[in-house]
Design an enzyme around this catalytic site. Structure first.
Site, PDB file in Angstrom:
ATOM      1  N   GLU A 163      40.279  29.738  -2.560  1.00  0.00           N
ATOM      2  CA  GLU A 163      40.908  28.988  -2.170  1.00  0.00           C
ATOM      3  C   GLU A 163      39.373  27.438  -1.920  1.00  0.00           C
ATOM      4  OE1 GLU A 163      44.296  27.294  -1.784  1.00  0.00           O
ATOM      5  OE2 GLU A 163      44.653  28.200  -3.719  1.00  0.00           O
ATOM      6  N   GLU A 349      47.715  33.257  -7.986  1.00  0.00           N
ATOM      7  CA  GLU A 349      48.820  32.709  -7.512  1.00  0.00           C
ATOM      8  C   GLU A 349      49.262  31.282  -7.962  1.00  0.00           C
ATOM      9  OE1 GLU A 349      48.439  30.675  -3.988  1.00  0.00           O
ATOM     10  OE2 GLU A 349      47.138  32.273  -3.187  1.00  0.00           O
TER      11      GLU A 349
END
Length: 452
Positions: A163, A349
């Site tokens: 991320e 995720e």
């Protein structure tokens, strides 16, 4: 609803969120050690000093993973365990820990998936500018090469970064994550240097003869305009630039989006982009990881009609204030496969925060989480049925843990952690997910337990 043979069902964690032992065996401080000890930065003053004590309890945790039946485990290596000062002298004890972890997973028949950077930048590098300093990208390449040299013979999947949006924007513009800055110019600079670090790490892994597959994980959002009004359409495009295209375009098209220069002109001229940077960032990959949590509807911001946007609040927010929209995962998977890359994709995720607790009978009945995962697995299957080359699904998270600025105030795990005793207990979602793995798919009723 079956998935293809060999589909990779996994579980995921990150080093600072579970390991604890922050001052043991030569580990240096990270920006999250500093940030979590800053008054007011983290809910209730929580820190990752102990977290889930995974550093000492890793064998038992791997046994839980084996009992769950996962085919793979995604974990991150703590950069300050390997290089306590971010660069320079290597700490052998840090590498030894991940050596044991990789071997322990393989002994249990679980495939290791390594994330090299899950936000725990060594504080010593932050003191020299952190991700605003171009040198940090070069140090990251050295770190990646060092970890690969030790573990490369046993790791089938490598993720360079987790991320980059959160690391750059949430940490450097919004100030809600480490290092806690609020400077848009620095944030955009950090975006580039994070992506450059990814490119440099890919090159280092390739130069080291990497046998495993190499990728990166980006958190992506599904963005829609709130209405057909041209102002809302423009706001949605700006939000999409901010959250998605600033990462996807450099990675897969070798350039920043056409509208990036004009949008960010008030804060930067992109002078931090050097010759050859974008070619390095767009280095060929073997797979692409996607983290998905949010679907946004954007509308114009009257206070900032040229550069702003407003997110429409969800009708039924979760405890972290976001909506539950499984269909957004289908949208993202299809978009990436259609517009950006034919690479194999993996959901690295997705998850739901709850205030979990044991009931009078001792059971932890997180039925909302089961429904969440059921919906998102169905969304993933819909994308796969439509031709998206999806090969795996990793719920967030394996165990309750230190949830960044939320501290221990919310729980994402399918295993409940009683922090005072460090005992682990399966929630109802763990039993359900074990059945999904065994069946390689879903039963019709998400709340009906799979047979043991």
């Amino acid at each position: 609803m079956r998935f293809p043979d060999g589909f990779l069902w996994g579980a995921a964690t990150a080093a600072y969120q579970i390991e604890g032992a922050v001052a043991e065996d030569g580990r240096g401080p990270s920006i999250w050690d500093t940030f979590s000890h800053t008054p007011g930065a983290v809910r209730r003053g929580d820190t990752g000093d102990i977290a889930c004590d995974h550093y000492h309890r890793w064998r038992d945790d791997l046994d839980l993973l084996a009992g769950l039946g996962v085919g793979a485990y995604r974990f991150s290596v703590a950069w300050p365990r390997v290089f306590p000062s971010g660069a320079g002298a290597v700490n052998p004890a840090g590498l030894d820990f991940y050596d044991r972890l990789a071997d322990g997973l393989l002994e249990r028949g679980i495939t290791p998936m390594v994330t090299l950077y899950h936000w725990d930048l060594p504080q010593a590098l932050q003191d020299r500018g952190g991700w605003a300093n171009r040198d940090t990208a070069e140090h990251f390449a050295d770190y990646a090469a060092t970890v690969h040299e030790r573990l490369g013979d046993r790791i089938p999947y490598w993720l360079t970064l987790n991320e980059p949006y959160c690391a750059a924007v949430v940490g450097h513009l919004e100030g809600r994550h480490a290092p806690g800055l609020r400077d848009e110019r620095v944030a955009v600079t950090a975006v580039h240097h994070l992506l450059l670090a990814h490119g440099r790490a890919v090159a280092a892994l390739r130069a080291g003869g990497v046998r495993g597959q190499v990728g990166i994980t980006c958190n992506l959002t599904s963005v829609h305009p709130a209405t057909a009004d041209p102002a809302d359409l423009a706001a949605a495009r700006r939000l999409d630039l901010h959250e998605n295209r600033m990462y996807l375009d450099p990675l897969f098209r070798g350039a920043y989006p056409d509208d990036a220069a004009a949008h960010y002109a008030p804060v930067t001229d992109f002078g931090f982009v050097h010759d050859g940077d974008l070619e390095a960032i767009a280095a060929p990959l073997d797979f692409f990881g996607i983290n998905y949590y949010e679907r946004h509807h954007a509308r114009a911001d009257p206070a900032d009609p040229d550069r702003g946007w407003l997110r429409v609040p969800p009708e039924h927010p979760t405890v972290t204030g976001i909506g539950v929209h499984p269909e957004g995962l289908t949208e993202i998977l299809r978009r990436v496969a259609k517009e950006y890359t034919p690479l194999p994709l993996v959901v690295t995720e997705t998850g739901l925060a709850l205030h979990d607790y044991p009931g009078p009978d001792g059971e932890i009945a997180d039925d909302e989480r089961i429904a969440f995962f059921d919906g998102h697995i169905r969304a993933a299957h819909e994308a796969l049925d439509g031709g998206v080359p999806l090969f795996g699904f990793f719920p967030w998270s394996f165990v309750d843990n230190f949830e960044w600025a939320s501290g221990y105030g919310v729980r994402y795990g399918i295993y409940y952690v009683d922090y005072p005793t460090q005992s682990r207990r399966p929630k109802r979602s763990a039993h359900w997910y074990a059945g999904v793995i065994r069946d390689n798919g879903l039963v019709s009723d998400p709340l009906r337990p799979h047979p043991s």
